[in-house]
Enzyme design. Structure first.
Site, PDB file in Angstrom:
ATOM      1  N   ASP A 263       0.867  -1.177   0.000  1.00 24.12           N
ATOM      2  CA  ASP A 263       0.000   0.000   0.000  1.00 24.12           C
ATOM      3  C   ASP A 263       0.911   1.236   0.000  1.00 24.12           C
ATOM      4  O   ASP A 263       2.131   1.146   0.168  1.00 24.12           O
ATOM      5  CB  ASP A 263      -0.966  -0.027   1.191  1.00 24.12           C
ATOM      6  CG  ASP A 263      -2.220   0.813   0.922  1.00 24.12           C
ATOM      7  OD1 ASP A 263      -2.175   1.705   0.047  1.00 24.12           O
ATOM      8  OD2 ASP A 263      -3.248   0.601   1.589  1.00 24.12           O
TER       9      ASP A 263
HETATM   10  C1  NOJ Z   1      -4.148   3.808   0.177  1.00 26.89           C
HETATM   11  C2  NOJ Z   1      -5.312   2.879   0.311  1.00 26.89           C
HETATM   12  O1  NOJ Z   1      -5.230   2.162   1.532  1.00 26.89           O
HETATM   13  C3  NOJ Z   1      -5.431   1.884  -0.825  1.00 26.89           C
HETATM   14  O2  NOJ Z   1      -6.642   1.177  -0.695  1.00 26.89           O
HETATM   15  C4  NOJ Z   1      -5.350   2.587  -2.146  1.00 26.89           C
HETATM   16  O3  NOJ Z   1      -5.532   1.656  -3.183  1.00 26.89           O
HETATM   17  C5  NOJ Z   1      -3.998   3.276  -2.226  1.00 26.89           C
HETATM   18  N1  NOJ Z   1      -3.920   4.280  -1.171  1.00 26.89           N
HETATM   19  C6  NOJ Z   1      -3.790   3.938  -3.566  1.00 26.89           C
HETATM   20  O4  NOJ Z   1      -4.581   5.044  -3.712  1.00 26.89           O
END
Ligand code: NOJ
Length: 701
Positions: A263
């Site tokens: 993430d």
């Molecule tokens: C953080 C989020 O937790 C995740 O779900 C998302 O896909 C990413 N950012 C990218 O935006």
């Protein structure tokens, strides 16, 4: 495409180029317009970095994406195309209900269709990978990301997570697939302690295997070739650095053979977790644990080459990681068409009639009618409408960065075509001036704004705001009939208003067609059919609360109510339970038939006769719950194990078959293996948990 030899390509790559494939950069480094989430720290990104990185996150249109790809291919030596990723969560430009709302439809085909439509729009606007579905099981209303989940039930979550993947990719990932689906967040992110975002997670491996893994696994089995690791910890190690989780469980146990991406900046968050001393240490741990792509922490970018040189990260491992990425690009057809999805087709696709009509159907099936005293709905007399959502047009909910709310028709505009309606700007006009004697019914449109749920939007107060509560009470106290429509990205505590409302409609965030759908539901043009996929607590103190809880050694019962598992100031039950939701029809279960015993490995076939005693056709959800009466580990009292959404004609009776797959009678034992017990199971069948036909059956060898 078959003559593309990845082994050969790999051999030609320099170490720097290999590392590049494992680095994801934000579009802002290429073109200054991207939509991204997470803190964007300032990094010194050079042209070399830009033209070796393997993928991009968050470019918001095809023209820019095309330009970036073109320049990239002109400037990089190896000519391996970039992959463009973004969060397309519940529609791309045409917005569907938030996933939690979609899951209330209990309709896998509807969700698959939504994902297919989102893929069409995303494919026309420069996206190749979507970070969806989110297969995290949600159980705590305080958590902001409930809106992005399929709710509290492992079985429903498992079925629906698969629908997303099939919709985005088709039968399997190939050059024909419009989007690559990345399932997230592996694993257990829905259990952040106290519902506080990015917080610690602690749960047993058994529970993780039993309730959490099935949805990720069904997404993987349906062809998802990307998995995002979660921000949270599992057994005190952040998922992103957790070798046991990513290698043993994800790869070996769940059989995943695609790309693992971190993430956002999660790699260097190991430093905050106090598990890594610096960027190098963080990169070393995550690469060795099994994270292939570093999303925006820059640790792979700056440290991996050194780590390879010192042998702290084996080049063989790097080669495997790079191969995962190259294989994904090849399977998706990027080597044959580097500009796949990057040719702008937005004018032909965005907002086309078919997509909008489908978004309306999805909203119709996601809005839950929780309460309807004296059948006050559908509206038949004069009524007033009031509340901030009458004009807000803020109906798309979080994760709708391409969904332009100014394109949504407001409730005010849509309802104004009704000759029965009076639009009131301030409830005080009705309450203080008492100027509206001629309307005895008021529909109030209240609840969260989009920016009150979603990522980083945890709350400790999950009530409506004080003014809204007061407005509803006052309207009731002056004698109006009150119908409340609640917008929300989470189950709210609506107990303050429940008793003052004659009807409650839980709308979630219904998307682009919210106003049209609410109009049709409230006026009876559409018969509501959604059921809650997440229980609504009576107050925040009950959280986490979910229907499939355990009975405990001292269960509360009618006979014994002291020194048992209960609160002294509140009931154990939620205000509205999972699986509940009304229609305007009167559909009853007339007869349920199934055998008294089955043999381990057999499916249970249940015949359910439904009678619709009304003049409205109705969609109902037949729900089957089981309880394993004597097991080797504790079992929930009720576990959904099969459901079927059916349409019952007006004034008719029909019989439907529902199958409980034999596998579903099993559970994960303390040895972490799936097992099915012989002995007694209670099987409960109904249109909600509150009213079921129960029978004990024997499972035999
Ligand atoms: C953080 C989020 O937790 C995740 O779900 C998302 O896909 C990413 N950012 C990218 O935006």
């Amino acid at each position: 495409m078959s003559n593309i030899n990845l082994e050969q390509i790999l051999k030609t790559l320099t170490v720097e180029e290999k590392v590049g494939q494992l680095v994801q950069l934000a579009g802002v480094y290429y073109i200054n317009q991207s939509e991204i989430t997470g803190p964007l720290a300032k990094f010194d990104i050079t042209d070399t970095h830009k033209y070796t990185a393997g993928s991009i996150i968050g470019v918001n249109n095809a023209k820019d994406a095309y330009q970036i790809q073109k320049e990239y291919l002109e400037n990089c030596r190896h000519k391996i195309p970039l992959l463009f990723m973004a969060d397309v969560i519940h529609g791309s430009h045409t917005m569907y209900p938030v996933p939690l709302g979609m899951s209330c439809s209990f309709n896998p085909e509807l969700i698959e269709n939504m994902a297919r439509n989102s893929a069409k729009e995303a494919a026309a606007t420069g996206v190749q990978v979507t970070f969806s579905p989110m297969a995290d099981l949600a159980r705590d209303a305080r958590w902001g990301r409930n809106m992005e989940t399929n709710g509290e039930d492992p079985y429903l979550n498992k079925v629906l997570s698969s629908s997303y993947v099939k919709g985005y990719q088709g039968e399997k990932l190939s050059a024909e697939s419009e989007l690559i689906s990345c399932v997230k967040h592996f694993a257990g992110y829905g259990l952040v302690e106290a519902g506080r975002e990015y917080n610690y997670v602690d749960l047993s491996k058994r529970v993780l295997n039993e309730f959490h893994y099935p949805a990720y696994k069904s997404a993987i089995d349906s062809g998802a070739k990307m998995v995002m690791s979660a921000f949270n910890t599992i057994e005190s190690i952040p998922a992103t650095a957790n070798e046991d989780l990513l290698k043993n469980d994800l790869r070996k146990k769940l059989g995943f053979d695609g790309v693992v991406i971190s993430d956002w900046a999660a790699v260097t968050e190991l430093i905050n977790h106090k598990l890594a001393a610096d960027f190098k240490d963080a990169a070393r741990q995550c690469a060795n644990a099994g994270v292939d792509i570093d999303m925006m922490s820059m640790a792979y970018l700056t440290e991996l080459e050194d780590l390879i040189q010192t042998g702290e990260v084996d080049i063989k491992l790097i080669d495997e990681m790079v191969m995962n990425v190259l294989k994904l690009k090849k399977d998706y057809g990027l080597f044959t068409d580097p500009f796949k999805n990057l040719i702008d087709k937005s004018d032909d696709v965005i907002g086309c009639e078919e997509l909008v009509a489908d978004a309306k159907k999805a909203a119709d099936e996601s809005i839950v009618l929780l309460k309807n005293d004296n059948n006050i709905l559908p509206l038949s007399n004069k009524y007033a409408i009031v509340g901030h959502h009458v004009t807000s047009r803020d109906y798309n909910g979080p994760w709708s960065w391409q969904g332009d709310i100014t394109k949504n028709e407001s409730i005010k505009v849509v309802f104004s075509k009704d000759s029965n309606v009076t639009i009131v700007e301030e409830a005080s006009k009705i309450i203080d001036i008492q100027d509206y004697e001629y309307v005895d019914t008021v529909v109030v449109f209240v609840g969260e704004k989009s920016n009150e749920s979603g990522e980083a939007k945890s709350k400790t107060n999950i009530k409506l705001n004080v003014n809204e509560i007061e407005m509803i009470k006052s309207l009731k106290l002056i004698g109006k009939k009150v119908i409340t429509v609640v917008f929300a990205g989470r189950p709210l505590d609506i107990s303050d208003i429940d008793m003052y409302c004659d009807a409650i409609v839980y709308a979630w965030f219904p998307g682009s067609m919210a106003a049209q759908s609410l109009y049709d539901i409230l006026t009876g043009r559409v018969n509501p059919s959604a059921k809650l996929s997440m229980s609504l607590p009576r107050n925040v103190g009950q959280c986490p609360i979910y229907y499939n809880s355990y009975s405990t050694g001292r269960p509360l019962s009618k006979a014994i109510d002291t020194y048992v598992s209960k609160y002294i100031d509140q009931a154990n039950t939620p205000l509205y339970t999972f699986g509940s939701g009304l229609t305007y029809s009167n559909v009853q279960v007339k007869r349920v038939d199934f055998s008294d015993s089955i043999i381990v490995g057999d499916d249970l076939i249940i015949k359910v006769e439904l009678e619709n005693n009304s003049k409205h056709e109705a969609k109902e959800v037949i729900q089957v719950y089981i309880n394993d009466l004597v097991a080797s580990v504790i079992r929930p009292d009720n576990e959904l194990k099969a459901f079927r959404k059916v349409t019952v004609d007006a004034n008719s009776t029909a019989t439907y078959e529902v199958k409980v797959d034999s596998f579903e009678f099993g559970y994960i034992g303390s040895d972490l293996n799936h097992r099915i017990d012989t002995g007694e199971f209670e099987v409960k069948v109904g249109l909600s948990l509150e009213n079921t036909t129960n029978k004990i059956i024997r499972m035999e060898k």
